[in-house]
Design an enzyme around this catalytic site. Structure first.
Site: not given
Ligand code: TRP
Length: 334
Positions: A115, A197, A200
């Site tokens: 992040k 994966k 979103k």
């Protein structure tokens, strides 16, 4: 443990558009667990502000996620569905636990590194101590089990380490949480890159089925799903695209991969894609309809929000009182 009922905690962020992966991998399974455990399912809006949010948007999405919890089948009279920010104990315990967490431990967190790389202009202290807030979430309710995906396992491990460290100093204050092992949720992969994966935050909207997608969009995205040139429907590692389609189909229809492979034996990828799309549409349609109804029922949702925040607060305060006493905060005079 409350009485002889085990406690389960999990949470989801209201940021981004939830995907079929979030539903089949997590939410769907949460529903069955509320019979067996006292479940706390939080909309973790405090975690969300570790990256910059538009206030109106965050408020709306948080409420939408609560609608979705209920629409997916969670019973808000039974499971404690609530907003993390409504229970100030999360912030209080997080501060305390910060003082029992080493920077060296936080430096090892892979999600922080990811992040930080993605939000290089806003590497704030909250992003850094995100795992400590997560530990506070879990420990505040003395959770026995936590259903988490592989990407959150490192955070559950640090939670256990913090709890054990605290208990070693002060005695048995916290229940040491275990990862939930049971029927694992389906692991849904990206439709454009089946090695990755479904996420979103994927930049390619064709990679993910959003829970808000209409039937036409769903059909179109599956049509474009990446497969392979093998030209046969088999459930095997060498065909990750086809395997992902089969996994989604199985999760939506409660079939085993074997049954699905038999069903589609000798057929083309087009047929499979259409069948998968159809199975997804029939799973999502009732959820979408229920969300629409709930959006109109403000009084009902408001009551749920109020009552469940109070319920959560009751359990949170029990733990917090004990913790404050143990660490030596002066008694409050009332
Ligand atoms: N960090 C989790 C995620 O992004 C969400 C979360 C916050 C959570 N607190 C939690 C999950 C406690 C399980 C338990 O997926």
């Amino acid at each position: 443990m409350i009485g002889d009922t085990k406690v389960l905690f999990s949470g989801m962020q209201a940021t981004g558009n939830l995907t079929l992966g979030n539903y089949l991998g997590a939410l769907k399974n949460w529903v069955n667990l509320s019979d067996e455990y006292l479940c706390f399912y939080s909309v973790v809006d405090m975690h969300s502000i570790t990256v910059r949010q538009d206030p109106a948007e965050l408020r709306k999405r948080a409420r939408n996620l609560l609608h979705l919890y209920i629409a997916a089948g969670l019973d808000p009279e039974k499971a404690v569905i609530y907003f993390q920010s409504h229970v100030s104990g999360h912030a209080e315990l997080a501060w305390i636990l910060n003082c029992f967490t080493y920077m060296g431990e936080l430096n090892r967190m892979t999600q922080f590194k990811d992040k930080a790389a993605k939000h290089a202009d806003n590497i704030n202290a909250g992003l850094y101590t995100y795992p400590v807030l997560m530990a506070a979430d879990i420990l505040l309710y003395q959770a026995d089990v936590v259903p988490v995906g592989a990407d959150q396992m490192q955070h559950l491990e640090i939670t256990r380490d913090i709890a054990q460290r605290f208990n070693k100093i002060y005695g048995d204050v916290f229940t040491i949480p275990e990862p939930f092992v049971g029927k694992a949720g389906a692991r849904v992969m990206s439709l454009q890159n089946p090695e990755k994966k479904m996420s979103k935050s994927d930049e390619n909207p064709n990679a993910s089925i959003y829970l808000t997608d209409d039937p036409d969009t769903i059909v179109r995205k599956f049509k474009r799903a990446v497969t392979d040139s093998e030209g046969m429907i088999a459930y095997r590692e060498e065909q990750p695209g086809v395997r992902n389609l089969l996994d989604i189909y199985c999760a939506c229809t409660d079939h085993t991969p074997e049954e699905a492979v038999n069903e589609f034996a000798g057929q083309g990828y087009g047929t499979l894609k259409n069948a998968v799309a159809e199975s997804v549409v029939s799973v999502l349609r009732p959820i979408q309809e229920r969300v629409k109804e709930l959006e109109k029922d403000k009084a009902y949702i408001d009551r749920i929000i109020k009552e469940n925040a109070e319920k959560a607060e009751y359990y949170a305060n029990k733990t917090l009182r004990k913790v404050k006493r143990k660490i030596g905060y002066p008694d409050r005079i009332r």
